[in-house]
Scaffold this motif. Sequence first.
Motif: not given
Lengths: 84, 261, 228
Positions: B38-39, B45-46, B59-61, B87-89
């Motif tokens: 999820d970017t 949301n994903l 998360n991604l970050v 997941p995204s932040a």
Amino acid sequence: MWFMKKKSSGDVAKNRLKLVLSSDKAGCSPEIMEQMKNEIIEVISKYIDVDTEGLEFKFRNASDGSNSLLANIPIKEAKGRRRY
Amino acid sequence: MGEVIVVTSGKGGVGKTTTTANVGTGLAKLDKKVVLIDTDIGLRNLDVVMGLENRIVYNLVDVVEGNCRIKQALIKDKRYNNLYLLPSAQTRDKSAVTPEQMKVLCDELKNEFDYIIVDCPAGIEQGFKNAIAGADRALVVTTPEVSAVRDADRIIGLLEANEMKKIDLIVNRLRVDLVKSGDMMSSSDVEEILAINLIGVVPDDENIVVSTNQGEPLVGSDAKAGIAYMNICKRIMGEDVPFMDLTAKKGFFSKLFGKKN
Amino acid sequence: MDNTVTIKGYSHGITVILNPDTDYETLKQKVAVKFRESAKFLGNTQMALRFEGRKLSGEEQIELLNIITRECNLNIVCIACDDETEDGLFVRALEKADLSPSDQTVSKTLQNARFYKGNLRSGMEMTFEENALIIGDVNPGASVNANGSIIILGSLKGNAVAGMGGNENAFVLALDMAPVQIRIAQTIARSPDHPARSESKEAQIAFLEDGAIYIEPVSKKVLSERTI
């Protein structure tokens, strides 16, 4: 055809989109496109009888990245020539 | 060596995240090792669509900033052992990640996974640039509406300018009844306008709402959208699957007698 | 009777009434004496403090405050001035927290701030150096972090991280406990995937015991076992 078929909203959407997208790509507004179209028809119809209903104007992106303007102008009949 | 697929659309609300979830889950069902990324930093949301929101620790970050290792941030799916989510932040913004970092991340994940599916945020700004940075191919999602198609066209132009090798089109939320009555563009209308390969048509299906509520993608179920998504997965893998007849009614008798064309 | 310095209580804390005619140096001494004498009576509670009766410069305020905190055990949360309404108290405390809702991401460390009034929405992350009291809801996607314990007078539907620095005695208490995740020290608990819909909404407390996080209804017994 005996009757005029009413254009469905799906077709309207499609045609509007085509116009919008081609002007997006060319960077000119639909009004200018329309004006250009009319002027081209005017010039051509001096010499030949064109079918204004079936006219098609669009921009095409070639695979090499160049753009071209395509005009498809159906001809009714060459002026000045008579069929016997 | 895996393949990185970015799911993008330009316009919001056309079903990118739903498509990412279903395509990813479908490929996992077909025994591929898959990771979803999820970017959409700041508006994730994903994780909720996949029903994994309660498992997020990193998360991604965190990964790109080196706060944790990739493996620590990957969340294993509830149902499939070969499906993971990065997941995204939620509390950062798009500038927390750069396209270069995304490319490095995707390249690293390619060694481990068959497919890396990247869910792209709406818009054409930083988030979009991040999402496409490491991608080998793109799935452009649109609905048969003038606004969505116009934005899809813009996105395709940008993807081509970024030398995306393969771009396929998914027409989402098609209403067969409206197409029949002429009040909605058909998938072939959209395909004609956008002039890229159509890889799938997903009918508007209320089962999608139910599956999103439950956090379980419906790909592979016998709901029409579930079948459509599974077909897309097979086509992504290179299989030649005929497009299903969306007008056909479900059920035994209609299968026998229903089709006329 | 010497009325140079008078201490009065009010709803949110104490008012210190200062004689406008006394010279400042004498006033400082009187304040010190007054608070030294009252230290026992005032105890070590947290409260707001306001000055009345005399116009004070910022520096003078700080100087007097330092004297007061030196002489007694009071924990001054915020200062209100003569001309401010009581709402000013909260405004000040919130200003300290510097939370502007327009910020794309809200992630701030609140030094010494213990109260927050308002709802924490998705994407907001609030970090408290000590214990945290939230008057409002913590929505899904939001997070409250504290080195100490967290009490939420509202619903906890997002994340709560208590005992960030490793304090295993920290707890999380909420009037409506429906968290996505609760972390206490190094332990993480997540909500069940198919939560049973509980009918009765009662205050619950989450705490760490033998390496596992337990959630129980708030009772005197449970509370008595907690330390802050």
